[in-house]
Design a protein around this motif. Structure first.
Motif, PDB file in Angstrom:
ATOM      1  N   SER A 187       0.825  -1.204   0.000  1.00 50.85           N
ATOM      2  CA  SER A 187       0.000   0.000   0.000  1.00 50.85           C
ATOM      3  C   SER A 187       0.861   1.257   0.000  1.00 50.85           C
ATOM      4  CB  SER A 187      -0.928  -0.014   1.215  1.00 50.85           C
ATOM      5  OG  SER A 187      -1.760   1.121   1.237  1.00 50.85           O
ATOM      6  N   ARG A 190       2.399   1.704  -3.454  1.00 50.40           N
ATOM      7  CA  ARG A 190       1.348   2.122  -4.392  1.00 50.40           C
ATOM      8  C   ARG A 190       1.009   3.596  -4.209  1.00 50.40           C
ATOM      9  NH1 ARG A 190      -4.986   0.750  -3.715  1.00 50.40           N
ATOM     10  NH2 ARG A 190      -5.745   2.109  -5.387  1.00 50.40           N
ATOM     11  N   GLU A 193       3.769   5.767  -5.678  1.00 53.29           N
ATOM     12  CA  GLU A 193       3.768   5.684  -7.138  1.00 53.29           C
ATOM     13  C   GLU A 193       2.598   6.452  -7.741  1.00 53.29           C
ATOM     14  OE1 GLU A 193       4.052   1.520  -8.100  1.00 53.29           O
ATOM     15  OE2 GLU A 193       6.257   1.642  -8.153  1.00 53.29           O
ATOM     16  N   GLU A 194       1.434   6.424  -7.083  1.00 50.48           N
ATOM     17  CA  GLU A 194       0.295   7.170  -7.608  1.00 50.48           C
ATOM     18  C   GLU A 194       0.474   8.675  -7.423  1.00 50.48           C
ATOM     19  OE1 GLU A 194      -3.675   5.939  -6.903  1.00 50.48           O
ATOM     20  OE2 GLU A 194      -3.216   3.791  -7.050  1.00 50.48           O
TER      21      GLU A 194
END
Length: 324
Positions: A187, A190, A193-194
């Motif tokens: 998580s 992620r 990266e987002e």
């Protein structure tokens, strides 16, 4: 490349209590700041993490920032990092206020010469948590993994903070913390990266995870997955015992070298992944400053003695070395 002698290691100000102007009378504020910082220097530190349990930096006015800068100068300490804690920017009630405070912290950090500011999604302790000897033995807030709107709000707000930080020459680090969107390796990666900015990375404070009285991810797996994204690092350790079959778990704070996380190996993972950021030593309970100093000395023994070729970090880092 940084080495054991040049690596910036900061003392967290968690053990020094609350020295905020809202708590300490104005007449004694400068002396309180100077006295606390002298203790840090006497423990052998050259740098500090401006942990905002000590002072709420985003609420200081120009005069307060000047007084704090003078106290740092007088005591010979450098503010290497700032950690703003327990003010989630996606809090349903206070998220807007916390976001505004985070922006003010970035501006304050820039004024004080700090190069990395750590934020997180953890929230204020509940009344039940505050009653415990160790607050992590009682569950607090959990971010809802199925709440897409809250997730996107975290992405957008941290991206906003990362953009601001880049404009004033700082980087933002996101502190891993139990039961939040930064509560697991997958998580956390992620989320960064987002967000998609090289000014936003991770603070892999995996001590926040291994202390839980429940099954946890392997510390090694956590670091191997997150260190390529790390630009700042809170370090602390815990002795951990468990009987998974019986559902029994117990943890207590420990020295870095004696807990369940093997920090000799952890440092190798970090450096191999290209980590070149500030390390902040934290500790809960007892004489936290002395424990932090002992942990600093241990890190000096296990950090690399000479520069060598390492991996490439995936985020921007602004190491702030101090003279040895």
């Amino acid at each position: 490349m940084l080495t054991a002698d040049t690596w910036p290691i900061a003392a967290a100000l968690l053990p020094l209590g609350d020295a905020d102007p809202a708590v300490v009378p104005a007449a004694g504020l400068a002396e309180r700041w100077r006295s606390d910082l002298l203790e840090v220097g006497d423990a052998g530190f050259e740098g500090v993490d401006l942990t905002d349990s000590w002072v709420r930096y985003g609420d200081l006015d120009a005069r307060g920032l000047t007084a704090l800068r003078e106290a740092l100068t007088e005591t010979g300490l450098r503010a290497l990092s700032m950690s703003a804690i327990r003010r989630s920017v996606i809090d349903e009630r206070d998220g807007d206020a916390h976001l505004a405070y985070a922006h003010r912290c970035i501006d304050a950090a820039a004024e004080l010469g700090v190069e990395v500011v750590s934020f997180g999604l953890h929230r204020a302790l509940t009344a039940e948590q505050a009653k415990q000897q160790w607050f992590w033995t009682v569950e607090g807030h959990r971010d809802d993994p199925d709440d897409g709107d809250a997730w996107q709000r975290a992405v957008q707000r941290f991206r906003e903070l990362g953009t601001h930080a880049g404009e004033v020459g700082l980087v933002v680090s996101l502190e891993m913390y139990e039961h939040t969107y930064l509560g697991s390796a997958a998580s956390s990666v992620r989320l960064v990266e987002e967000i998609g900015l090289d000014t936003v990375g991770l603070n892999p404070d995996i001590g926040n995870l291994v202390r839980l009285h429940e099954p946890v991810e392997s510390w090694r797996m956590l670091l191997e997955a997150t260190m390529p994204y790390a630009n700042f690092w809170h370090v602390k350790n815990y002795a951990r015992d468990e009987d998974a079959a019986a559902g029994w778990f117990s943890t207590t704070p420990s020295y870095l070298e004696s807990g369940v996380i093997d920090y000799r190996s952890a440092v190798k993972i970090a450096v191999g992944a290209g980590f070149q950021g500030v390390i902040c030593t934290e500790h809960y309970g007892g004489d936290g400053l002395s424990m932090s100093a002992a942990n600093r000395d241990y890190l000096r023994r296990v950090l690399p003695r000479r520069a060598y070729e390492a991996g490439e970090s995936r985020v921007r880092q602004t190491p702030a070395p101090v003279s040895s």
